[in-house]
Design a protein around this motif. Sequence first.
Motif, PDB file in Angstrom:
ATOM      1  N   LYS A   1       4.891   6.720  -6.514  1.00  0.00           N
ATOM      2  CA  LYS A   1       4.637   5.763  -7.148  1.00  0.00           C
ATOM      3  C   LYS A   1       6.092   5.144  -7.901  1.00  0.00           C
ATOM      4  O   LYS A   1       7.063   5.880  -8.209  1.00  0.00           O
ATOM      5  CB  LYS A   1       3.883   6.157  -8.780  1.00  0.00           C
ATOM      6  CG  LYS A   1       2.669   6.536  -8.641  1.00  0.00           C
ATOM      7  CD  LYS A   1       1.870   5.720  -7.595  1.00  0.00           C
ATOM      8  CE  LYS A   1       1.611   4.135  -8.484  1.00  0.00           C
ATOM      9  NZ  LYS A   1       0.838   3.415  -7.479  1.00  0.00           N
TER      10      LYS A   1
ATOM     11  N   ARG B   1      -6.527  -1.941 -19.097  1.00  0.00           N
ATOM     12  CA  ARG B   1      -6.702  -3.256 -18.770  1.00  0.00           C
ATOM     13  C   ARG B   1      -7.845  -3.677 -19.210  1.00  0.00           C
ATOM     14  O   ARG B   1      -8.934  -3.022 -19.326  1.00  0.00           O
ATOM     15  CB  ARG B   1      -6.664  -3.271 -17.185  1.00  0.00           C
ATOM     16  CG  ARG B   1      -5.330  -3.083 -16.608  1.00  0.00           C
ATOM     17  CD  ARG B   1      -5.226  -2.384 -15.252  1.00  0.00           C
ATOM     18  NE  ARG B   1      -3.972  -2.098 -14.599  1.00  0.00           N
ATOM     19  CZ  ARG B   1      -3.814  -1.616 -13.664  1.00  0.00           C
ATOM     20  NH1 ARG B   1      -4.553  -0.971 -13.156  1.00  0.00           N
ATOM     21  NH2 ARG B   1      -2.275  -1.477 -13.190  1.00  0.00           N
TER      22      ARG B   1
ATOM     23  N   HIS C   1      -2.745  -5.174 -11.817  1.00  0.00           N
ATOM     24  CA  HIS C   1      -1.333  -4.748 -12.224  1.00  0.00           C
ATOM     25  C   HIS C   1      -0.504  -6.113 -13.044  1.00  0.00           C
ATOM     26  O   HIS C   1       0.426  -5.483 -13.628  1.00  0.00           O
ATOM     27  CB  HIS C   1      -0.526  -4.520 -10.641  1.00  0.00           C
ATOM     28  CG  HIS C   1      -0.987  -3.123 -10.358  1.00  0.00           C
ATOM     29  ND1 HIS C   1      -1.937  -2.960  -9.525  1.00  0.00           N
ATOM     30  CD2 HIS C   1      -0.401  -1.921 -10.725  1.00  0.00           C
ATOM     31  CE1 HIS C   1      -2.147  -1.742  -9.181  1.00  0.00           C
ATOM     32  NE2 HIS C   1      -1.289  -1.338  -9.843  1.00  0.00           N
TER      33      HIS C   1
HETATM   34 CO    CO Z   1      -1.006   1.152 -10.195  1.00  0.00          CO
END
Ligand code: CO
Length: 390
Positions: free
Chosen positions: A103, A308, A295
């Motif tokens: 990541k 989200r 994102h």
């Molecule tokens: Co992500």
Amino acid sequence: MPAAQQPDWRKHAAYDEACQGLASAPPLVTAAEVRGLRRSLSALLTTDALLLQLGDCAESFYECTPWHISEKLRVIDELGDRFSELTGRRVIRVGRMGGQFAKPRSQPTERHGALIIPSFQGHMINSEIATPMTRQPNPERMLWAYDAGDRVQRAMRTHRRGDGRTPETEGPWSSHEALVIDYESRLIRRDPDTDELYLASTHLPWVGERTRQPADAHVALLSAVVNPVGCKIGPTANPDDIARLCAALDPRREPGRLVLIPRMGRDRIQEILPPLVRRVANAGHPVVWLSDPMHGNTVKTRLGLKTRHLDDVITEALRFRDIVEESRQHAAGLHLEVAADEVTECVGGSVGSEDELPRHYTSLCDPRLNAGQALELVEAWAKGTATGGS
Ligand code: CO
Ligand code: PEP
């Protein structure tokens, strides 16, 4: 070459051996499979088929068991089938699986009480356990990532050949962000039939928003291989950047080569995406346009939890589709973070409010939709699709 977001581990005692181990390891995916996906993506552009790419934000080493893998494949099947039924179109399925172990992070460190420790960078680099020791990058983890990826790739291959329910060309194919140069560069292999170089770590590698600089190592790496390649595009992108990026990744303007994945945020997409789509179309790149409506819509709750809102996600996805179609380009579908189990990480559908988030919040990184929430999104997209269907 400059490469952002790389672990500082070259002086680690296990570094050389890990790199050599990868360099001599068998490919995780075959060149024939990679060619198969290229053909499918090229056909997608001429037949108006769709693409559905989904999976964890960060795959976990602990969830590469046969049971976990089959659960993830079940969700991909169910959402892919439903997307296909509702739109009346073929749906190519791609998992964020078999290598999604690294990541990029916006902050290199994080605070735990009085302690400041390195951020979690994915199981390929360090441990999610929050101590100074366990957060040190360990290059041996690249070998563990290879082994875990191998288990996932084998299960996916068996599943593709499966019961003949969906044609093998529809997947599920594997994909991940090609982030760790030490790992990816040592898994480049030669196609035995064509002699071309391909990336043998995954079928569809992509470059992330933080590493897409055209002169940097990530773009160079993916320029050197024949796989279909993706690239995320965030709200700071301008048409010149994207034109350069497309020239680097798709110099021959080949259908099925390039997948562009805007992730702008529900409001910013309106202004920023239209000129990008026009520029890419004018430059003659036959791009597979995919929306990542997640994102750019991450927010923090009062308690500091990342989440989200499904409404925002749906709004961005539908705006994406309208914008791409206005330029007479093909809006090919969705790139999503979805968990196989009933997580409560995003608000919407079965998760009524932010207060319900702690109930089952298990993501190693970003908040994922559960399958029910993802289905609502797929249904919203399908409603506006201008063809028959059922
Ligand atoms: Co992500
Ligand atoms: C991701 O897909 O998890 C990710 C980090 O995306 P982006 O590069 O678009 O921020």
